[in-house]
Design an enzyme around this catalytic site. Structure first.
Site, mmCIF file in Angstrom:
data_model
loop_
_atom_site.group_PDB
_atom_site.id
_atom_site.type_symbol
_atom_site.label_atom_id
_atom_site.label_comp_id
_atom_site.label_asym_id
_atom_site.label_seq_id
_atom_site.Cartn_x
_atom_site.Cartn_y
_atom_site.Cartn_z
ATOM 1 N N LEU A 59 -5.529 -5.049 -4.505
ATOM 2 C CA LEU A 59 -5.731 -4.117 -5.618
ATOM 3 C C LEU A 59 -6.532 -2.880 -5.229
ATOM 4 O O LEU A 59 -6.560 -1.898 -5.962
ATOM 5 C CB LEU A 59 -6.399 -4.837 -6.799
ATOM 6 C CG LEU A 59 -5.610 -6.042 -7.334
ATOM 7 C CD1 LEU A 59 -6.357 -6.706 -8.485
ATOM 8 C CD2 LEU A 59 -4.214 -5.637 -7.786
ATOM 9 N N CYS B 149 -2.919 -7.152 11.765
ATOM 10 C CA CYS B 149 -3.093 -6.151 10.724
ATOM 11 C C CYS B 149 -3.800 -6.667 9.492
ATOM 12 O O CYS B 149 -4.460 -5.926 8.786
ATOM 13 C CB CYS B 149 -1.758 -5.546 10.345
ATOM 14 S SG CYS B 149 -1.036 -4.719 11.752
ATOM 15 N N ARG C 75 -5.725 -0.788 -3.137
ATOM 16 C CA ARG C 75 -4.807 0.311 -2.798
ATOM 17 C C ARG C 75 -3.380 0.134 -3.344
ATOM 18 O O ARG C 75 -2.648 1.112 -3.433
ATOM 19 C CB ARG C 75 -4.732 0.457 -1.269
ATOM 20 C CG ARG C 75 -4.119 -0.759 -0.590
ATOM 21 C CD ARG C 75 -4.531 -0.902 0.858
ATOM 22 N NE ARG C 75 -3.995 -2.134 1.407
ATOM 23 C CZ ARG C 75 -4.465 -3.353 1.165
ATOM 24 N NH1 ARG C 75 -5.497 -3.521 0.341
ATOM 25 N NH2 ARG C 75 -3.932 -4.425 1.702
ATOM 26 N N ASP D 262 10.321 -7.335 -1.327
ATOM 27 C CA ASP D 262 9.015 -7.838 -0.893
ATOM 28 C C ASP D 262 8.965 -9.319 -1.249
ATOM 29 O O ASP D 262 9.311 -9.696 -2.366
ATOM 30 C CB ASP D 262 7.894 -7.055 -1.614
ATOM 31 C CG ASP D 262 6.542 -7.233 -0.917
ATOM 32 O OD1 ASP D 262 6.199 -8.384 -0.560
ATOM 33 O OD2 ASP D 262 5.841 -6.230 -0.726
ATOM 34 N N ASP E 49 5.287 -1.377 7.002
ATOM 35 C CA ASP E 49 4.292 -1.111 8.018
ATOM 36 C C ASP E 49 4.102 -2.306 8.958
ATOM 37 O O ASP E 49 2.986 -2.745 9.208
ATOM 38 C CB ASP E 49 2.961 -0.705 7.366
ATOM 39 C CG ASP E 49 2.062 0.054 8.351
ATOM 40 O OD1 ASP E 49 2.510 0.328 9.480
ATOM 41 O OD2 ASP E 49 0.911 0.355 7.983
ATOM 42 N N GLY F 222 0.801 -1.223 0.000
ATOM 43 C CA GLY F 222 0.000 0.000 0.000
ATOM 44 C C GLY F 222 0.828 1.264 0.000
ATOM 45 O O GLY F 222 0.515 2.221 -0.715
ATOM 46 N N LYS G 208 5.133 -9.842 -6.048
ATOM 47 C CA LYS G 208 4.893 -8.408 -6.091
ATOM 48 C C LYS G 208 6.050 -7.639 -6.709
ATOM 49 O O LYS G 208 5.848 -6.649 -7.405
ATOM 50 C CB LYS G 208 4.615 -7.866 -4.679
ATOM 51 C CG LYS G 208 3.217 -8.164 -4.191
ATOM 52 C CD LYS G 208 2.947 -7.429 -2.883
ATOM 53 C CE LYS G 208 1.530 -7.742 -2.406
ATOM 54 N NZ LYS G 208 1.245 -7.085 -1.113
#
Ligand SMILES: [Zn+2]
Length: 377
Positions: free
Chosen positions: A177, A298, A179, A168, A236, A147, A192
């Site tokens: 998708l 999360c 964001r 990643d 994050d 994101g 990714k």
């Protein structure tokens, strides 16, 4: 002596009679086309040594720029130096082109793609050719192609950052998708970093993508930071955040931090590695991560789709400022964003003189791999 102002058609006529035409714009302006037959000599160069470029002060000389203003000023400057037969083209190259008079692209090895692509940066004196070159020479480590990493990497590539190293280990999922704008429907199931490389190369083939399909751990964090000017944390999650913080302090690399939660986000720059005791690191705020059971899971927390876009672009803005040495970095400040109230709030952050990682004179105690309890947003 009054400077003559000619229409482009009149100037063209004189030129065909053998009068010399000089285009006084900067090289990066001339690459979009200049009046046919004109010599490109930018104003500063011409005014610095007019005798070298136009030895005969009584020979008629036509000057052209973009709109007619700079050529007039140059003519004034040359008149003051004793030139007697000067004329300026009213409306400049814009008018010349509008009247359909012939233009050519300048010779030489000017990189047309570079000058066209970055023309809006090159027009900013704060960036210019030197700044754009700095961006081209820079390498940014983007952690996470999710994101936050998506909008950030998208704009950093567009802006002309030369190398983006993107780490990643995840694959594209349909739920991303909403964001994660680097990815696309037909890439669901692909790594990714591969999807990111496809999108970013499509946008700007000049940017080199170093795709690293790995999760950040204590084992690879030093390697990931090698040769990197700035780190953008788009993961994050706590384990990665602490690891990056410690590594960035150790290696003296600024860390641009961002986080999102539901309708709120925050961003800051941690630059303690380059200014021990003067700027805070993330551990100055939170010396240790919360215990796993206290943190939300999360992957089950919602987030407004545009929110990582806002925060990711604030991060990208800070990255560009750091690379260009522009403005005031968001160091020592935490910027919080509330999408529902549409409010920004800023909190001052002071360095902790007792910080276990960045306090002056503190020796590096080694990396800590905290248990992962929050997947990348
Ligand atoms: Zn600290």
């Amino acid at each position: 002596m009054a400077i003559q102002e000619l229409t482009p058609a009149q100037a063209r006529q004189r030129q065909q009679q053998g009068v010399r035409l000089i285009d006084v714009r900067e090289a990066h302006e001339r690459v979009t086309g200049m009046a046919e037959g004109a010599d490109g000599i930018d104003r500063a160069t011409l005014e610095a040594a007019p005798q070298r470029h136009a030895p005969d002060r009584d020979a008629p000389l036509l000057l052209i720029c973009q709109t007619g203003r700079r050529s007039m000023q140059t003519a004034d400057a040359l008149a003051a130096l004793g030139y007697t037969a000067l004329a300026s083209v009213a409306g400049g190259t814009s008018a010349w082109q509008a009247e359909g008079l012939p233009t050519v692209l300048p010779d030489g090895d000017i990189d047309l793609d570079f000058h066209e692509r970055y023309s809006r940066h090159l027009k900013l004196p704060e960036i210019g050719l030197a700044g754009q070159q700095r961006l081209a020479d820079a390498r940014v480590l983007v952690i996470g192609a999710g994101g936050l990493g998506s909008p950030a990497a998208y704009y950093l590539a567009a802006a002309g950052v030369g190398t983006l190293r993107i780490a990643d280990d995840d694959v594209v999922d349909r739920s991303n998708l909403q964001r994660q704008i680097l990815h696309a429907e037909d890439r669901i199931g692909l790594p990714k970093v591969a999807s990111a490389a496809t999108t970013l190369t499509g946008l700007n083939p000049r940017t080199r993508i170093e795709a690293v399909a790995e999760r950040v751990t204590s084992a690879n964090v030093d390697r990931l930071l090698e040769g990197v000017d700035v780190v953008l944390d788009g993961a994050d999650n706590f384990p990665v955040r602490y690891l990056l913080n410690d590594a960035c302090v150790l290696h003296g690399v600024p860390l641009v931090y961002g986080a999102v939660h539901r309708f709120e986000g925050q961003v800051s720059v941690f630059d303690a590695g380059r200014a021990r005791g003067q700027r805070p690191c993330y551990r100055c705020l939170f010396p240790e991560p919360p215990p796993p059971e206290a943190a939300p899971n999360c992957s089950e927390v919602g987030v407004l789709g545009v929110l990582p876009g806002v925060i990711g672009l604030l991060q990208a803005t800070e990255v560009l400022k750091l690379l260009l040495g522009l403005g005031e970095p968001l160091s020592g400040r935490l910027l919080q964003f509330d999408a529902l109230r549409m409010q920004f709030r800023q909190i001052r952050l002071a360095p902790d003189p007792e910080c276990p990682v960045c306090a002056e004179g503190r020796t590096f105690r080694g990396y800590i791999d905290y248990a992962a309890f929050c997947a990348a947003g």
